[in-house]
Design a protein around this motif. Structure first.
Motif, PDB file in Angstrom:
ATOM      1  N   ARG A 151      22.337  34.613  18.272  1.00  0.00           N
ATOM      2  CA  ARG A 151      22.661  34.206  19.640  1.00  0.00           C
ATOM      3  C   ARG A 151      23.668  33.065  19.674  1.00  0.00           C
ATOM      4  NH1 ARG A 151      16.804  34.637  20.705  1.00  0.00           N
ATOM      5  NH2 ARG A 151      16.511  36.516  21.936  1.00  0.00           N
ATOM      6  N   LEU A 157      17.142  28.407  22.092  1.00  0.00           N
ATOM      7  CA  LEU A 157      16.481  27.104  22.007  1.00  0.00           C
ATOM      8  C   LEU A 157      16.857  26.440  20.682  1.00  0.00           C
ATOM      9  CD1 LEU A 157      12.953  28.141  23.329  1.00  0.00           C
ATOM     10  CD2 LEU A 157      14.831  27.098  24.601  1.00  0.00           C
ATOM     11  N   PRO A 182      16.469  22.039  24.350  1.00  0.00           N
ATOM     12  CA  PRO A 182      16.042  21.412  23.104  1.00  0.00           C
ATOM     13  C   PRO A 182      14.516  21.424  22.997  1.00  0.00           C
ATOM     14  CG  PRO A 182      16.995  19.796  24.640  1.00  0.00           C
ATOM     15  CD  PRO A 182      16.853  21.076  25.380  1.00  0.00           C
ATOM     16  N   ARG A 183      14.029  21.524  21.776  1.00  0.00           N
ATOM     17  CA  ARG A 183      12.595  21.460  21.533  1.00  0.00           C
ATOM     18  C   ARG A 183      12.343  20.486  20.391  1.00  0.00           C
ATOM     19  NH1 ARG A 183      12.834  23.437  25.735  1.00  0.00           N
ATOM     20  NH2 ARG A 183      12.044  25.443  26.482  1.00  0.00           N
ATOM     21  N   MET A 184      11.239  19.742  20.490  1.00  0.00           N
ATOM     22  CA  MET A 184      10.822  18.837  19.413  1.00  0.00           C
ATOM     23  C   MET A 184       9.395  19.177  19.059  1.00  0.00           C
ATOM     24  SD  MET A 184      11.977  15.064  20.705  1.00  0.00           S
ATOM     25  CE  MET A 184      13.691  14.688  21.061  1.00  0.00           C
ATOM     26  N   GLY A 198      12.807  34.528  15.572  1.00  0.00           N
ATOM     27  CA  GLY A 198      13.765  34.787  16.649  1.00  0.00           C
ATOM     28  C   GLY A 198      13.488  33.994  17.913  1.00  0.00           C
ATOM     29  N   GLN A 199      12.624  32.988  17.835  1.00  0.00           N
ATOM     30  CA  GLN A 199      12.252  32.210  19.021  1.00  0.00           C
ATOM     31  C   GLN A 199      13.213  31.063  19.272  1.00  0.00           C
ATOM     32  OE1 GLN A 199       8.231  30.888  18.447  1.00  0.00           O
ATOM     33  NE2 GLN A 199       7.383  32.892  18.916  1.00  0.00           N
TER      34      GLN A 199
ATOM     35  N   MET B  95      11.547  29.858  30.370  1.00  0.00           N
ATOM     36  CA  MET B  95      12.471  29.929  29.229  1.00  0.00           C
ATOM     37  C   MET B  95      11.704  30.249  27.939  1.00  0.00           C
ATOM     38  SD  MET B  95      15.594  29.730  28.087  1.00  0.00           S
ATOM     39  CE  MET B  95      16.677  28.797  29.194  1.00  0.00           C
ATOM     40  N   ASN B  96      10.565  29.594  27.744  1.00  0.00           N
ATOM     41  CA  ASN B  96       9.753  29.896  26.557  1.00  0.00           C
ATOM     42  C   ASN B  96       9.227  31.330  26.602  1.00  0.00           C
ATOM     43  OD1 ASN B  96      10.156  27.290  25.761  1.00  0.00           O
ATOM     44  ND2 ASN B  96       8.088  26.577  26.226  1.00  0.00           N
ATOM     45  N   LYS B  99      12.294  33.447  25.627  1.00  0.00           N
ATOM     46  CA  LYS B  99      12.842  33.269  24.272  1.00  0.00           C
ATOM     47  C   LYS B  99      11.776  33.318  23.189  1.00  0.00           C
ATOM     48  CE  LYS B  99      17.066  32.351  25.680  1.00  0.00           C
ATOM     49  NZ  LYS B  99      18.056  33.451  25.603  1.00  0.00           N
ATOM     50  N   GLN B 100      10.565  32.890  23.509  1.00  0.00           N
ATOM     51  CA  GLN B 100       9.572  32.690  22.452  1.00  0.00           C
ATOM     52  C   GLN B 100       8.347  33.591  22.593  1.00  0.00           C
ATOM     53  OE1 GLN B 100       9.088  28.203  22.649  1.00  0.00           O
ATOM     54  NE2 GLN B 100      10.285  28.431  20.785  1.00  0.00           N
ATOM     55  N   ALA B 102       5.806  32.822  23.940  1.00  0.00           N
ATOM     56  CA  ALA B 102       4.697  31.893  23.669  1.00  0.00           C
ATOM     57  C   ALA B 102       4.997  30.586  24.396  1.00  0.00           C
ATOM     58  CB  ALA B 102       4.561  31.640  22.176  1.00  0.00           C
ATOM     59  N   TYR B 103       3.982  29.706  24.451  1.00  0.00           N
ATOM     60  CA  TYR B 103       4.140  28.359  25.019  1.00  0.00           C
ATOM     61  C   TYR B 103       4.484  28.384  26.505  1.00  0.00           C
ATOM     62  CZ  TYR B 103       4.517  27.609  19.997  1.00  0.00           C
ATOM     63  OH  TYR B 103       4.317  27.647  18.640  1.00  0.00           O
ATOM     64  N   ARG B 126      -2.564  31.920  23.976  1.00  0.00           N
ATOM     65  CA  ARG B 126      -3.739  31.486  23.215  1.00  0.00           C
ATOM     66  C   ARG B 126      -5.037  31.781  23.951  1.00  0.00           C
ATOM     67  NH1 ARG B 126      -1.906  25.849  20.467  1.00  0.00           N
ATOM     68  NH2 ARG B 126      -1.514  25.322  22.630  1.00  0.00           N
ATOM     69  N   THR B 185       8.220  20.507  24.800  1.00  0.00           N
ATOM     70  CA  THR B 185       7.694  21.869  24.714  1.00  0.00           C
ATOM     71  C   THR B 185       8.383  22.820  25.679  1.00  0.00           C
ATOM     72  OG1 THR B 185       6.040  21.536  26.408  1.00  0.00           O
ATOM     73  CG2 THR B 185       5.408  20.969  24.164  1.00  0.00           C
ATOM     74  N   GLY B 186       8.975  22.277  26.764  1.00  0.00           N
ATOM     75  CA  GLY B 186       9.592  23.151  27.749  1.00  0.00           C
ATOM     76  C   GLY B 186       8.615  23.733  28.753  1.00  0.00           C
ATOM     77  N   MET B 190       1.875  23.296  29.400  1.00  0.00           N
ATOM     78  CA  MET B 190       1.485  23.069  28.005  1.00  0.00           C
ATOM     79  C   MET B 190       1.281  21.575  27.744  1.00  0.00           C
ATOM     80  SD  MET B 190       1.291  26.115  26.804  1.00  0.00           S
ATOM     81  CE  MET B 190       1.047  25.740  25.076  1.00  0.00           C
TER      82      MET B 190
END
Lengths: 265, 265
Positions: A151, A157, A182-184, A198-199, B95-96, B99-100, B102-103, B126, B185-186, B190
């Motif tokens: 991507r 992300l 952004p993610r932390m 792929g996340q 967005m999560n 893209k993910q 999850a979360y 979860r 976390t977006g 969460m």
């Protein structure tokens, strides 16, 4: 390594990680002893240390001539990358382990003469282990993973290191804002897993050799680009800033990063 | 609401959320249709919209006189907080979700004349749902949760909004570095779950009413402080910056935040 040796190594490491997972989860039932290392947010626990001892004993028994570089000191310090080297992070994301009882990983990366051979990362609480390498396809719990999408940065992300992004070192704050978000997470292992699944399109952080070795090795199975900010190769003898991203995003990130003198997270 | 009415509401909402979870997971098997709203990173999908329709239909059938404020437009816009109001976020962290996979969370908050009555947040992947309120103990999947520790900021992880922390609005970048570690976390849902589970000491972000209503309501069950940066109450008619944290950390965060003119995330 021959293909047969590589598959044997994979089965061994997956077995060791499964035993690590059970040991760590059993240890979480008792109080954990937490110590600080280089600073108040750089933690180690009795569980990190016990798991490193366990993994080192297994590696040493199976590969007696290999050298081992581990996060928690007891392993021999590696000063050259000649021969076969195992990089071990017994708990990556110790702060998360302590505060969240989730979002931490165990990582093993294997290199021969500085070249990646094999990487394995275990998400302990979700019981997900991803392995792969330049000659070994990417699998999660033994099942092949789908192709990781390449991507654009704006469409993915991006995992980022907190102090670097907050202080905008290398212009990373602005790079982060150019992504889809952004993610932390506080764990390099969790970031490499997210990329492999792929996340997430990439990850930029200041990393120690054991933080990057496994992800850089399994990343060869799916085209992950792992370099320093100037595009030079990552040297596993020294810590430093790492840009790990899928090719399109990697090129975009490098083009947006400025030079900097950042040394320490 | 009487205690009996409150317990009945809790059972109803938990049932709706369980059905939401099954519907969302079933919808994830098919391609998801993604649209942007206010900007390229503000997303909505057919799944968000379908789940809001579903929840609104259930709420309307059970509480025909209640008003409903939902993220995805179809619900009636609330202009006063008089009477009973349901705040609904059908997918928080779209967005999560995209893209993910999850979360992301589903959130429902119930208020009467502007006062919190009940909050419920579901972590869809979860299958963890936490509910509570000023008159209802905090439970996860029906099991009472342990007391949430009142940690100092330096001893707790802090969830932060990315643009605010990167641009150091309100000095939030430096506040984040004073914690045990910033996390992004977006998903507001969460973040509130992590606080309720004792994994995180607080969360600072720019939030819409439906982002904060559920967490602010269940937070009353465990002493969570939820204010604007100047310490004033959060008004659920308008979006704005929210500081949600356990008491010690909340006081420390407020003392470290500077005044700012930040308006929009």
């Amino acid at each position: 390594m021959t293909p047969a040796e590589l598959h044997h190594l994979d089965r061994q490491v997956v077995g060791w990680l499964d035993e690590s997972r059970k040991r760590i989860r059993a240890a979480m039932a008792a109080p954990v002893c937490v110590q600080t290392k280089s600073g108040r947010n750089d933690l180690v626990t009795n569980v990190d240390k016990a798991n490193q001892r366990f993994l080192v004993s297994r590696i040493t028994a199976a590969y007696p001539t290999a050298r081992i570089e581990g996060e928690e000191g007891s392993a021999a310090k590696v000063s050259t990358l000649a021969g076969r080297v195992f990089f071990v992070d017994p708990i990556d994301g110790t702060m998360n382990f302590v505060k969240q009882q989730a979002y931490f990983a165990v990582m093993i990366g294997v290199y021969e003469d500085g070249q990646p051979v094999y990487g394995a990362i275990l998400d302990v609480m979700r019981d997900e282990v991803i392995t792969g390498g330049p000659q070994l396809p990417l699998t999660q719990n033994g099942v092949p993973l789908p192709l990781v999408p390449d991507r654009a940065l704006a469409d993915g992300l991006l995992g980022v290191n907190a102090p670097m992004v907050i202080n905008n070192r290398f212009n990373l704050g602005q790079v982060a804002l150019a992504s889809a978000g952004p993610r932390m997470t506080g764990s390099a292992g969790m970031e490499f897993l997210a990329i492999a699944q792929g996340q997430q399109v990439g990850y930029v952080s200041y990393l120690q050799p054991w933080d990057v070795a496994a992800g850089m090795a399994f990343g060869q199975a799916f085209g992950l680009q792992v370099t320093r900010p100037d595009g030079s190769p990552v040297d596993l003898l020294t810590p430093g800033v790492v840009v790990a991203a899928m090719p399109r995003a990697h090129a975009e990130i490098l083009a947006r990063l400025t030079s900097d003198t950042f040394v320490r997270r």
